[in-house]
Design a protein around this motif. Structure first.
Motif, PDB file in Angstrom:
ATOM      1  N   GLU A 146       0.944  -1.283  -0.123  1.00  0.00           N
ATOM      2  CA  GLU A 146       0.294  -0.232  -0.063  1.00  0.00           C
ATOM      3  C   GLU A 146       0.598   1.255   0.413  1.00  0.00           C
ATOM      4  N   GLU A 147       1.034   1.933  -1.264  1.00  0.00           N
ATOM      5  CA  GLU A 147       1.798   3.214  -1.076  1.00  0.00           C
ATOM      6  C   GLU A 147       1.063   3.798  -0.233  1.00  0.00           C
ATOM      7  N   HIS A 148       0.325   4.639   0.367  1.00  0.00           N
ATOM      8  CA  HIS A 148       0.032   4.601   1.159  1.00  0.00           C
ATOM      9  C   HIS A 148       0.257   5.027   2.442  1.00  0.00           C
ATOM     10  N   ASN A 149       0.702   4.390   2.482  1.00  0.00           N
ATOM     11  CA  ASN A 149       1.344   3.543   4.316  1.00  0.00           C
ATOM     12  C   ASN A 149       2.452   4.083   4.180  1.00  0.00           C
ATOM     13  N   LEU A 185     -10.181  -2.045   6.068  1.00  0.00           N
ATOM     14  CA  LEU A 185     -10.602  -0.905   6.569  1.00  0.00           C
ATOM     15  C   LEU A 185      -9.873  -0.350   7.330  1.00  0.00           C
ATOM     16  N   ASN A 186      -9.006  -0.219   7.924  1.00  0.00           N
ATOM     17  CA  ASN A 186      -7.437  -1.292   8.601  1.00  0.00           C
ATOM     18  C   ASN A 186      -6.664  -0.092   7.636  1.00  0.00           C
ATOM     19  N   ASN A 187      -6.290  -0.906   6.917  1.00  0.00           N
ATOM     20  CA  ASN A 187      -4.997  -0.072   6.180  1.00  0.00           C
ATOM     21  C   ASN A 187      -5.267   1.514   6.013  1.00  0.00           C
ATOM     22  N   PRO A 188      -6.299   1.973   5.347  1.00  0.00           N
ATOM     23  CA  PRO A 188      -7.033   3.536   5.270  1.00  0.00           C
ATOM     24  C   PRO A 188      -6.944   4.457   5.951  1.00  0.00           C
ATOM     25  N   ILE A 189      -7.722   3.654   7.377  1.00  0.00           N
ATOM     26  CA  ILE A 189      -7.701   4.098   8.980  1.00  0.00           C
ATOM     27  C   ILE A 189      -5.813   4.968   8.903  1.00  0.00           C
ATOM     28  N   ASN A 190      -5.328   3.717   9.249  1.00  0.00           N
ATOM     29  CA  ASN A 190      -3.894   3.698   8.923  1.00  0.00           C
ATOM     30  C   ASN A 190      -3.470   4.585   8.360  1.00  0.00           C
ATOM     31  N   PHE A 191      -3.231   4.658   7.300  1.00  0.00           N
ATOM     32  CA  PHE A 191      -2.423   6.116   6.884  1.00  0.00           C
ATOM     33  C   PHE A 191      -3.427   7.342   7.031  1.00  0.00           C
ATOM     34  N   VAL A 192      -4.486   7.038   6.533  1.00  0.00           N
ATOM     35  CA  VAL A 192      -5.236   8.254   6.606  1.00  0.00           C
ATOM     36  C   VAL A 192      -4.556   9.101   8.341  1.00  0.00           C
ATOM     37  N   SER A 193      -5.178   8.260   9.256  1.00  0.00           N
ATOM     38  CA  SER A 193      -4.706   9.298  10.822  1.00  0.00           C
ATOM     39  C   SER A 193      -3.124   9.223  10.627  1.00  0.00           C
ATOM     40  N   SER A 194      -2.075   8.479  10.121  1.00  0.00           N
ATOM     41  CA  SER A 194       0.043   9.016  10.071  1.00  0.00           C
ATOM     42  C   SER A 194      -0.672   9.980   9.058  1.00  0.00           C
ATOM     43  N   SER A 195      -0.739   9.806   7.974  1.00  0.00           N
ATOM     44  CA  SER A 195      -1.265  11.032   7.053  1.00  0.00           C
ATOM     45  C   SER A 195      -1.432  12.164   7.688  1.00  0.00           C
ATOM     46  N   ALA A 196      -2.456  12.302   8.533  1.00  0.00           N
ATOM     47  CA  ALA A 196      -3.364  13.439   9.344  1.00  0.00           C
ATOM     48  C   ALA A 196      -1.624  13.911  10.415  1.00  0.00           C
ATOM     49  N   GLN A 197      -1.551  13.076  11.237  1.00  0.00           N
ATOM     50  CA  GLN A 197       0.273  13.390  11.669  1.00  0.00           C
ATOM     51  C   GLN A 197       0.684  13.977  11.886  1.00  0.00           C
ATOM     52  N   SER A 198       1.223  13.465  10.763  1.00  0.00           N
ATOM     53  CA  SER A 198       2.510  14.016   9.468  1.00  0.00           C
ATOM     54  C   SER A 198       2.425  15.444   9.349  1.00  0.00           C
ATOM     55  N   LEU A 199       0.929  15.144   8.208  1.00  0.00           N
ATOM     56  CA  LEU A 199       0.430  16.215   7.906  1.00  0.00           C
ATOM     57  C   LEU A 199       0.592  17.696   8.828  1.00  0.00           C
ATOM     58  N   ARG A 200      -0.056  17.151   9.838  1.00  0.00           N
ATOM     59  CA  ARG A 200      -0.042  19.010  11.037  1.00  0.00           C
ATOM     60  C   ARG A 200       1.559  19.227  11.088  1.00  0.00           C
ATOM     61  N   ARG A 201       2.232  18.189  11.734  1.00  0.00           N
ATOM     62  CA  ARG A 201       4.357  18.287  11.537  1.00  0.00           C
ATOM     63  C   ARG A 201       4.552  18.946  10.439  1.00  0.00           C
ATOM     64  N   GLU A 205       1.413  17.562  -0.170  1.00  0.00           N
ATOM     65  CA  GLU A 205       0.676  16.813  -1.153  1.00  0.00           C
ATOM     66  C   GLU A 205      -0.063  14.711  -1.433  1.00  0.00           C
ATOM     67  N   GLU A 206       1.477  14.504  -1.418  1.00  0.00           N
ATOM     68  CA  GLU A 206       1.179  12.928  -0.882  1.00  0.00           C
ATOM     69  C   GLU A 206       0.363  13.200   0.442  1.00  0.00           C
ATOM     70  N   LEU A 207       0.476  12.919   0.657  1.00  0.00           N
ATOM     71  CA  LEU A 207      -0.411  13.036   2.308  1.00  0.00           C
ATOM     72  C   LEU A 207      -1.620  13.378   1.871  1.00  0.00           C
ATOM     73  N   LEU A 208      -1.948  14.385   1.171  1.00  0.00           N
ATOM     74  CA  LEU A 208      -3.508  15.070   0.921  1.00  0.00           C
ATOM     75  C   LEU A 208      -3.892  13.783   0.195  1.00  0.00           C
ATOM     76  N   THR A 209      -2.857  13.151  -0.768  1.00  0.00           N
ATOM     77  CA  THR A 209      -3.929  12.118  -2.050  1.00  0.00           C
ATOM     78  C   THR A 209      -4.357  11.494  -1.255  1.00  0.00           C
ATOM     79  N   GLY A 210      -2.630  10.421   0.207  1.00  0.00           N
ATOM     80  CA  GLY A 210      -3.432   9.776   0.119  1.00  0.00           C
ATOM     81  C   GLY A 210      -4.244   9.943   1.496  1.00  0.00           C
ATOM     82  N   ILE A 211      -5.020  10.514   2.251  1.00  0.00           N
ATOM     83  CA  ILE A 211      -5.835  10.973   2.810  1.00  0.00           C
ATOM     84  C   ILE A 211      -7.479  11.133   1.883  1.00  0.00           C
ATOM     85  N   GLU A 212      -7.285  11.654   1.181  1.00  0.00           N
ATOM     86  CA  GLU A 212      -8.446  11.807   0.239  1.00  0.00           C
ATOM     87  C   GLU A 212      -8.548   9.967  -0.579  1.00  0.00           C
ATOM     88  N   ASP A 213      -7.528   9.411  -0.536  1.00  0.00           N
ATOM     89  CA  ASP A 213      -8.163   8.142  -0.930  1.00  0.00           C
ATOM     90  C   ASP A 213      -8.666   7.599   0.486  1.00  0.00           C
TER      91      ASP A 213
END
Lengths: 183, 682
Positions: A10-13, B434-450, B496-504
């Motif tokens: 998973e790229e996003h991960n 569900l866990n995969n998107p939740i994982n990267f969405v939540s993780s991305s959100a934190q990174s995004l904040r930083r 940019e990437e993180l936002l894409t990930g979150i959107e996705d």
């Protein structure tokens, strides 16, 4: 900086991981197992993290794959849901250090990576120490062997005393060669 | 009276010869006819008879021929002869007719020395009682005798008929033997009295007539023996006597033979001798009575009476008893008594029989009653058994019903389990998905904040920048240094990437939730309109996590209307099952991941006016042989290992599709893969 390798289909991960930890660790990410192997060869990777559920190769299979050439990096398995078979395989076959479930907790994952790295370094230090100890022992053996030669050719001692010295040196050399034997 | 024996006595013996040879005289009142000679001559001395018009009668009906010389003082007065016993003596050359006994008129002139010579031929040894009486006296006697025998015949006839009728009614042979016995006795009496001429028209002038008395004697003897044997049931009661009597019957046979050989006198003597068997009837009766034959008493009395009468007759014949009416008729009277008594005894047998039969009937009744009772009891037993059985059957039925109920419940549970299993499988899959998107969405959100913090720090400085800043240039330089240090370019790219990930992730999560929502109708059994395409999409979304690393599932959905009336929840179950199976089949084929493929196609079809929606689920997996194809819809059939599958999946699928009136076709070849073709009526 700790070198961490993360393999996930998973790229996003990967993006999220890099974004989360790039400030703390030297992060290497990839979706391709062969790329991961290349990274292992090119970088001093201390911790390897892999997703379990991937097409073609599972996390455990990947760990088994790299075990022979890269036994030192500490392995951690990441998976979306608790699959007891995967856990058993991971421990028995993959020799993993930790099992982490998604979604990961960032501080905890960071702590786990640091711990793993510490373990790696302890191990590396111990290995290095063992190596230097062996090296020292070998030098000592050479020195003793040289002493024995000297003793035989040059030292002018009375019969019994000379033989006794040589025997003692022999024992010492043998003891170095076989540390389990009695001195 | 004197009997005179002569040498070569014949019928033609001359008076002179008689006179001359009268040397050996036997004084006797009743001369006995010699058995050996054919002719016997008797001299009857009638000296001093003073009875004018008197007749001389030979009181025997058994004299076959008679020659009489009457003489006075040595002078022959006349010679008369007569022939044929057993008939009315006709006046032949002077003999008087009108009686069964031969009689002759004595000379009417008085004579002091009247003598009569009688030559007699009888063919049997017999007594020859002679008497002198007046004609009227003889006639009266003859009449009374005829009368007596008329009664006698009447009585005999009645008893004969009576017993004959009884025989034909009862069919007891005793009666037949009795009638034969009766015929024997009666005819003996009648023949002895010379009635054979009147009754049968046979006299001693004929061959048979000569032997009639013998024959009736034999017949009477034999029938008596047979009757007595039967009556006393000697065979059982006194077998000894039975055998003895049989011997006598044989003896009669011998007598018959002797008679037929022509020895008339000998056979007559033999008959008389054998007839003594009658005496044996007495002890035989006693023996039988001892054995419990009650009627033996009758026989005992009857024969005693008869023997007594015979005795009386004999005594009369020998002159011991006088010639009275009673002594003369003693024998027929005795025979009447005998026959009547025996008839009574036989009648008593009827009573006995009646008693026995009524007893038998009572017994029969008792038995039948017993039978009835037993049948009744048995019926009761049967009824109770039937009842028991019925109850047992009912309870069995009940337990069967409850077992069936339990089975139904079990089946429902199995179906439910199957459903739960799919739901469980789903949940696990969905969790992962569900866990995969939740994982990267939540993780991305934190990174995004930083990242945002970095960016905002730079932004603050930029905002603080003013034209009046005296050290603008150095501030800009510091800012640039900061930007470089933060590697803001990289950060921006990362953002940019993180936002894409979150959107996705959000998109994927939404899709999953939508799929779940559609899928959550799984338990809803209500029929509603649903788009097959949508159902397939949601199912594949839900299943993706399961099959993502196993095979690629390609949906080729028709752009046409694929809405059908259905129970969407159930159809989801069907599609899930079939797609999972298809994925499993590709895995089992051993092909590499890249080659494993499941294609799901839909299309709308029109056949005339009838529209239908077809779903094809095709895999390139392991395939099935025909045996397996034939069984896959059977409940509990599974190719998976024990515990891995309930074996109910496809049977439930079939049931659901049947409910939808959808057809399910199957095409499969080992190694090539399997295609399920479902056609729904649209």
């Amino acid at each position: 900086m700790i070198h961490v390798l993360y393999l996930d289909d998973e790229e996003h991960n990967l993006t999220a991981f890099r974004a989360a930890f790039r400030r703390d660790f030297q992060v290497h990410v990839t979706t391709v197992p062969s790329e991961a192997v290349r990274m292992l060869q090119e970088h001093p990777i201390e911790v390897v993290i892999s997703d379990q559920k991937m097409p073609d190769v599972s996390g455990v299979e990947f760990f088994e794959m790299i075990m022979a050439d890269h036994p030192d990096p500490v392995r951690m398995l990441l998976t979306g849901h608790a699959d007891i078979d995967a856990v058993i395989d991971a421990i028995n076959k993959g020799r993993i250090y930790k099992y982490i479930s998604k979604p990961w907790n960032e501080p905890e994952l960071k702590r786990l990576v640091e711990e793993a790295s510490a373990l790696y370094r302890r191990r590396a230090k111990s290995t290095a120490r063992t190596a230097s100890y062996g090296k020292n022992l070998a030098s000592l053996r050479e020195a003793l062997a040289a002493m024995k030669d000297e003793c035989q050719t040059h030292v002018n001692l009375e019969g019994d005393a000379k033989a006794s010295w040589i025997a003692t040196l022999d024992r010492a050399i043998r003891w170095i060669e076989q540390p389990d034997s009695e001195f | 009276m004197h009997a005179v024996e002569l040498d070569l006595p014949t019928a033609n013996t001359k008076f002179e010869t008689l006179e001359a040879s009268a040397k050996r005289r036997l004084d006797t009142d009743v001369p006995t006819l010699s058995n050996s000679a054919a002719w016997t001559w008797v001299e009857v001395d009638l000296t001093h008879l003073d009875m004018p018009g008197a007749w001389l009668e030979v009181s025997s009906a058994m004299v076959d021929s008679l020659v009489v010389f009457a003489s006075c003082q040595g002078q022959a007065l006349y010679r008369m002869e007569a022939h044929g016993s057993g008939r009315r003596w006709s006046r032949a050359e002077g003999a008087l007719q009108g009686s069964n006994y031969p009689k002759f008129p004595l000379p009417s002139e008085p004579c002091d020395d009247l003598k009569v010579y009688m030559g007699v031929q009888a063919g049997k040894q017999l007594l020859l009682p002679v008497r002198v009486a007046s004609s009227s006296e003889l006639r009266a006697f003859s009449l009374s005798r005829d009368l007596f025998y008329a009664f006698y015949v009447g009585i005999m006839a009645v008893m004969l008929l009576y017993n004959l009728v009884l025989y034909f009614t009862v069919r007891d042979r005793s009666y037949l033997l009795y009638t034969l016995f009766l015929i024997g006795v009666a005819f003996s009496q009648l023949f002895l009295e010379g009635y054979q001429g009147i009754l049968l028209g046979l006299d001693s002038t004929t061959w048979l007539g000569m032997r009639l008395v013998h024959l009736i004697g034999i017949f009477s003897g034999v029938t008596t023996i047979l009757f007595v044997q039967r009556f006393l049931n000697l065979k059982r009661n006194a077998p000894r006597y039975h055998r003895l009597f049989r011997a006598f019957v044989m003896a009669y046979g011998g007598v018959l033979a002797v008679l037929m050989l022509g020895f008339l006198n000998l056979s007559f003597s033999m008959i008389n001798a054998v007839a003594s068997v009658a005496i044996l009837v007495i002890p035989a009766s006693l023996e039988a009575r001892k054995q419990g034959q009650k009627s033996a008493t009758f026989l005992l009395i009857a024969f005693t009476a008869f023997l007594l009468s015979v005795t009386v007759f004999a005594l009369k014949e020998f002159g011991v008893l006088p010639h009275t009416l009673w002594t003369r008729f003693a024998m027929p009277v005795g025979s009447i008594i005998q026959l009547v008594l025996l008839s009574i005894a036989l009648a008593d047998r009827i009573n006995q029989l009646k008693k026995e039969s009524s007893k038998a009937r009572e017994e029969q009744l008792r038995v039948s009653q017993l039978n009835e009772r037993m049948v009744k009891e048995q019926n009761q037993v049967l009824e109770s058994k039937v009842k028991e059985r019925t109850e047992a059957l009912e309870s069995q039925n009940e337990s069967l019903e409850s077992a069936l109920q339990e089975l139904k419940v079990a089946q429902d549970q199995l179906v439910q389990n199957e459903k739960l299993a799919s739901i469980g499988q789903l949940t696990a899959g969905i969790a992962h998905e569900l866990n995969n998107p939740i994982n990267f969405v939540s993780s991305s959100a934190q990174s995004l904040r930083r990242d945002f913090e970095d960016v905002s720090e730079v932004m603050e400085r930029v905002l603080a920048l003013g034209p009046e800043d005296p050290e603008l240039q150095s501030t800009i330089t510091a800012l640039q240094e900061k930007i470089a240090a933060l590697d803001l370019g990289f950060t921006m790219k990362e953002i940019e990437e993180l936002l894409t990930g979150i959107e996705d992730g959000a998109e994927r999560t939404t899709a999953i939730v939508k799929g779940l929502r559609i899928f959550s109708r799984m338990d809803g059994d209500e029929a509603s309109k649903a788009n097959i395409n949508e159902l397939l999409e949601s199912t594949s979304v839900i299943l993706r996590s399961s099959f993502r690393e196993e095979a690629s599932v390609v949906l080729e959905l028709s752009p046409d209307d694929t809405v059908v009336m259905c129970q969407p929840g159930k159809l989801n179950q069907v599609f899930m099952n079939l797609i999972s199976n298809a994925v499993q089949a590709t895995v089992m084929s051993g092909k590499p991941f890249a080659e494993r493929e499941v294609r799901v196609r839909t299309r709308r079809m029109m056949q005339g006016e009838v529209a239908s929606v077809q779903v094809a689920i095709a895999d390139n997996g392991i395939g099935m042989d025909e045996d397996t194809q034939a069984q896959i819809f059977d409940p509990f059939f599974t190719t998976k290992d024990v515990g891995e599958g309930t074996g109910l999946g496809l049977s439930i699928v079939k049931g659901i599709l049947d409910d939808h009136r959808a057809t399910l076709e199957l095409e499969s070849k080992p190694g090539d893969g399997t295609t399920f073709l479902i056609t729904f009526p649209a």
